[in-house]
Enzyme design. Structure first.
Site, PDB file in Angstrom:
ATOM      1  CG  HIS A 263      -1.994   0.966   1.283  1.00 46.89           C
ATOM      2  ND1 HIS A 263      -2.252   1.862   0.269  1.00 46.89           N
ATOM      3  CD2 HIS A 263      -2.906   1.247   2.254  1.00 46.89           C
ATOM      4  CE1 HIS A 263      -3.265   2.636   0.613  1.00 46.89           C
ATOM      5  NE2 HIS A 263      -3.673   2.284   1.809  1.00 46.89           N
ATOM      6  CG  HIS A 302      -3.084   2.234  -9.511  1.00 40.78           C
ATOM      7  ND1 HIS A 302      -4.424   2.191  -9.195  1.00 40.78           N
ATOM      8  CD2 HIS A 302      -2.472   2.870  -8.474  1.00 40.78           C
ATOM      9  CE1 HIS A 302      -4.603   2.764  -8.018  1.00 40.78           C
ATOM     10  NE2 HIS A 302      -3.452   3.184  -7.554  1.00 40.78           N
ATOM     11  CG  ASP A 358       3.949   4.770  -4.775  1.00 40.74           C
ATOM     12  OD1 ASP A 358       3.996   5.691  -3.949  1.00 40.74           O
ATOM     13  OD2 ASP A 358       3.102   3.865  -4.740  1.00 40.74           O
TER      14      ASP A 358
HETATM   15  C1  LIG Z   1      -0.083  -2.097  -8.469  1.00 38.46           C
HETATM   16  C2  LIG Z   1      -0.233  -3.572  -8.808  1.00 38.46           C
HETATM   17  C3  LIG Z   1      -0.100  -4.381  -7.482  1.00 38.46           C
HETATM   18  C4  LIG Z   1      -1.602  -3.804  -9.434  1.00 38.46           C
HETATM   19  O1  LIG Z   1      -1.792  -5.148  -9.560  1.00 38.46           O
HETATM   20  P1  LIG Z   1      -3.072  -5.817 -10.260  1.00 38.46           P
HETATM   21  O2  LIG Z   1      -4.108  -4.811 -10.551  1.00 38.46           O
HETATM   22  O3  LIG Z   1      -3.454  -6.966  -9.399  1.00 38.46           O
HETATM   23  O4  LIG Z   1      -2.500  -6.279 -11.659  1.00 38.46           O
HETATM   24  P2  LIG Z   1      -1.868  -7.679 -11.987  1.00 38.46           P
HETATM   25  O5  LIG Z   1      -0.816  -8.005 -10.980  1.00 38.46           O
HETATM   26  O6  LIG Z   1      -2.983  -8.659 -12.168  1.00 38.46           O
HETATM   27  O7  LIG Z   1      -1.172  -7.401 -13.396  1.00 38.46           O
HETATM   28  C5  LIG Z   1      -1.760  -7.580 -14.665  1.00 38.46           C
HETATM   29  C6  LIG Z   1      -0.642  -7.981 -15.652  1.00 38.46           C
HETATM   30  O8  LIG Z   1       0.351  -6.929 -15.715  1.00 38.46           O
HETATM   31  C7  LIG Z   1       1.607  -7.399 -15.224  1.00 38.46           C
HETATM   32  N1  LIG Z   1       2.144  -6.356 -14.344  1.00 38.46           N
HETATM   33  C8  LIG Z   1       1.440  -5.579 -13.469  1.00 38.46           C
HETATM   34  N2  LIG Z   1       2.241  -4.681 -12.886  1.00 38.46           N
HETATM   35  C9  LIG Z   1       3.476  -4.904 -13.402  1.00 38.46           C
HETATM   36  C10 LIG Z   1       4.718  -4.287 -13.181  1.00 38.46           C
HETATM   37  N3  LIG Z   1       4.830  -3.266 -12.313  1.00 38.46           N
HETATM   38  N4  LIG Z   1       5.790  -4.739 -13.840  1.00 38.46           N
HETATM   39  C11 LIG Z   1       5.653  -5.766 -14.725  1.00 38.46           C
HETATM   40  N5  LIG Z   1       4.495  -6.391 -14.990  1.00 38.46           N
HETATM   41  C12 LIG Z   1       3.415  -5.960 -14.329  1.00 38.46           C
HETATM   42  C13 LIG Z   1       1.293  -8.657 -14.419  1.00 38.46           C
HETATM   43  O9  LIG Z   1       2.412  -9.524 -14.391  1.00 38.46           O
HETATM   44  C14 LIG Z   1       0.144  -9.210 -15.223  1.00 38.46           C
HETATM   45  O10 LIG Z   1       0.666  -9.802 -16.389  1.00 38.46           O
HETATM   46  P3  LIG Z   1       0.022 -11.151 -16.995  1.00 38.46           P
HETATM   47  O11 LIG Z   1      -1.365 -10.737 -17.416  1.00 38.46           O
HETATM   48  O12 LIG Z   1       0.921 -11.540 -18.100  1.00 38.46           O
HETATM   49  O13 LIG Z   1      -0.007 -12.132 -15.859  1.00 38.46           O
HETATM   50  C15 LIG Z   1       0.858  -4.020  -9.800  1.00 38.46           C
HETATM   51  O14 LIG Z   1       0.727  -3.285 -11.004  1.00 38.46           O
HETATM   52  C16 LIG Z   1       2.254  -3.869  -9.232  1.00 38.46           C
HETATM   53  O15 LIG Z   1       2.740  -4.768  -8.552  1.00 38.46           O
HETATM   54  N6  LIG Z   1       2.961  -2.722  -9.514  1.00 38.46           N
HETATM   55  C17 LIG Z   1       4.256  -2.486  -8.979  1.00 38.46           C
HETATM   56  C18 LIG Z   1       4.152  -2.034  -7.523  1.00 38.46           C
HETATM   57  C19 LIG Z   1       3.664  -0.598  -7.406  1.00 38.46           C
HETATM   58  O16 LIG Z   1       4.154   0.291  -8.084  1.00 38.46           O
HETATM   59  N7  LIG Z   1       2.698  -0.397  -6.485  1.00 38.46           N
HETATM   60  C20 LIG Z   1       2.185   0.924  -6.210  1.00 38.46           C
HETATM   61  C21 LIG Z   1       0.755   1.052  -6.582  1.00 38.46           C
HETATM   62  S1  LIG Z   1       0.225   2.729  -6.294  1.00 38.46           S
END
Ligand SMILES: CC(C)(COP(=O)(O)OP(=O)(O)OC[C@H]1O[C@@H](n2cnc3c(N)ncnc32)[C@H](O)[C@@H]1OP(=O)(O)O)[C@@H](O)C(=O)NCCC(=O)NCCS
Length: 424
Positions: A263, A302, A358
């Site tokens: 978060h 996101h 972020d």
């Molecule tokens: C924010 C986050 C947790 C959202 O997750 P989510 O909505 O559950 O999305 P998913 O994890 O299902 O991702 C969907 C697809 O994009 C990919 N993906 C998502 N974020 C990614 C990232 N930062 N880098 C590489 N690939 C990413 C996933 O591997 C997935 O690929 P696939 O369909 O081939 O399996 C995720 O994008 C993430 O981990 N980002 C990095 C951490 C971050 O910056 N967090 C701050 C949020 S404000």
């Protein structure tokens, strides 16, 4: 025209009214199943509205964020954080007189009880500042018993003012404690953000005067972090509030939720990633590794925004202002190159992965010489405005009940107790 959802079972069919694009989950109960009345299963609330709210609007596909209908970029360009806090709480922008009186009220409530100072002081030297902040806020309930009168509008407002006034003081002291410096008391001459900066950075030898470009950049970051509808910590605040809890106990829980790396902690991870990459020429290799699933591009993607996070665009501009004062963070060029490559790459484009809030905020905090543990604290201070508004809305919403989700039970049933000496 009214919309309905038709649900058919082999025995009967049901019409469930659709209101505001949702059905009432309790309407599903009229549909029988072999396991009892139909319910929904939604870990992580992926598709469940927990409340009605008039505070913050997000359209993740279009990259829109509005507080009470005002686009966040307009507020970041022209408002102060306390003005935005007033807007979130009362629903309208304050008139000049209302703003002056609001600022005066908040600023006269910055001082905390000396026992809270001692509470922060009692932590181990290396305790995380979020733990100190959480304890400080939760303890406020004991200093202000009126906070337990949650049905008294005057007591509610007074305690919101107290919390908004005191949270920067406790946050700054949590930091000063971890670096072994004396606590700096609030200065009535200074505005909200400048006073916070002074309490953080003032030394005994020299009067600290924040550069206006730095304080404006922090004010903008405060505005961008003030609220974000039903995220994990806001949901925690509302959930604890739903049991009839006071503001301080509820916000204490929100701080706990924000502490989690999924978060509030992602900007710290961005810095780690940029450092690991080290030089621009290693960016293509890193991107290739992300695409092969060996790493995540931190600060990208996101749950809600499937477009450029509107806050990231504004923060990127703030970087320039801050770096004019502090000198350019050498990691910036790596971040810019990562962004350039990722925005053109099919892997990121097809998954709609864009920079989030972020991606750049950590670079600013680092340039301002904050240690990484303070990044989440710098999120909690402004988010307190949103938590207060959401707590108040929850308290005054006649639809709200104590939050108590259902479960799908997957364990054993009806086993017979075996005394200890007959087991195994
Ligand atoms: C924010 C986050 C947790 C959202 O997750 P989510 O909505 O559950 O999305 P998913 O994890 O299902 O991702 C969907 C697809 O994009 C990919 N993906 C998502 N974020 C990614 C990232 N930062 N880098 C590489 N690939 C990413 C996933 O591997 C997935 O690929 P696939 O369909 O081939 O399996 C995720 O994008 C993430 O981990 N980002 C990095 C951490 C971050 O910056 N967090 C701050 C949020 S404000």
């Amino acid at each position: 025209m009214s919309e309905n959802l038709q649900v058919r079972t082999p025995e009967a069919s049901f019409e469930l009214p659709i209101t505001d694009g949702t059905i009432r989950a309790t309407d599903l109960k009229q549909v029988p199943t072999q396991r009892g009345p139909l319910a929904t299963y939604d870990p992580g609330f992926m598709n469940t509205a927990s409340c009605r709210s008039a505070i913050t609007y997000i359209n993740g596909d279009a990259g829109i964020l509005e507080y009470r209908g005002y686009p966040v970029n307009q507020l970041a360009a022209g408002a102060s954080h306390l003005e935005v806090a007033y807007l979130l709480l009362y629903g309208e922008l304050p008139t000049p007189d209302q703003l002056a009186s609001w600022e005066k009220q908040i600023n006269t409530h910055r001082l905390v009880h000396e026992n809270v100072r001692e509470l922060i002081d009692a932590f181990r030297y290396d305790a995380h500042p979020m733990a100190k902040l959480m304890a400080g806020v939760a303890s406020m309930q004991t200093f202000y018993p009126s906070s337990r009168r949650i049905d008294d509008p005057e007591a509610r407002e007074m305690n919101i003012i107290r919390l908004l006034g005191k949270i920067p003081t406790m946050a700054a002291w949590a930091y000063r404690h971890s670096i072994g410096r004396h606590f700096v008391y609030p200065n009535d001459e200074l505005g909200y953000v400048n006073n916070f900066l002074a309490m953080l950075f003032q030394s005994q030898q020299r009067v600290y005067r924040a550069d206006p470009r730095v304080s404006r950049a922090l004010e903008v970051l405060f505005i961008l972090h003030a609220d974000h509808e039903q995220n994990c910590s806001t949901n925690a605040v509302r959930s604890v509030a739903s049991a009839g809890n006071d503001l301080f106990t509820s916000v204490g829980a929100g701080i706990g939720a924000l502490f989690g790396p999924l978060h509030g902690g992602a900007n710290e991870a961005v810095l780690g990633m940029l450092r690991e990459i080290g030089t621009i020429d290693r960016v293509p290799d890193f991107i290739a590794g992300v695409k092969e699933g060996r790493a995540r591009l931190m600060g990208f993607g996101h749950r809600v925004y499937k477009n450029y996070d509107p806050r990231a665009k504004i923060i990127k501009r703030s970087c320039d202002d801050v770096f004019e004062v502090t000198g350019v963070n050498p990691l910036l060029s790596i971040a810019l190159e990562l962004e350039k490559i990722a925005l053109e790459d099919e892997y990121f484009v097809s998954r709609r992965l864009y920079p989030n809030v972020d991606f750049y905020s950590g670079l600013i905090y680092e340039a301002l010489r904050f240690p990484p543990e303070m990044f989440t604290v710098l999120f909690a201070v402004p988010r307190t405005a949103g938590w207060c508004a959401q707590w108040l809305e929850n308290m005054t919403d006649p639809d709200q009940k104590i939050m108590r989700p259902k479960q799908i039970y997957t364990g054993y049933r009806e086993r017979t107790f075996v005394p200890q000496d007959q087991r195994g």
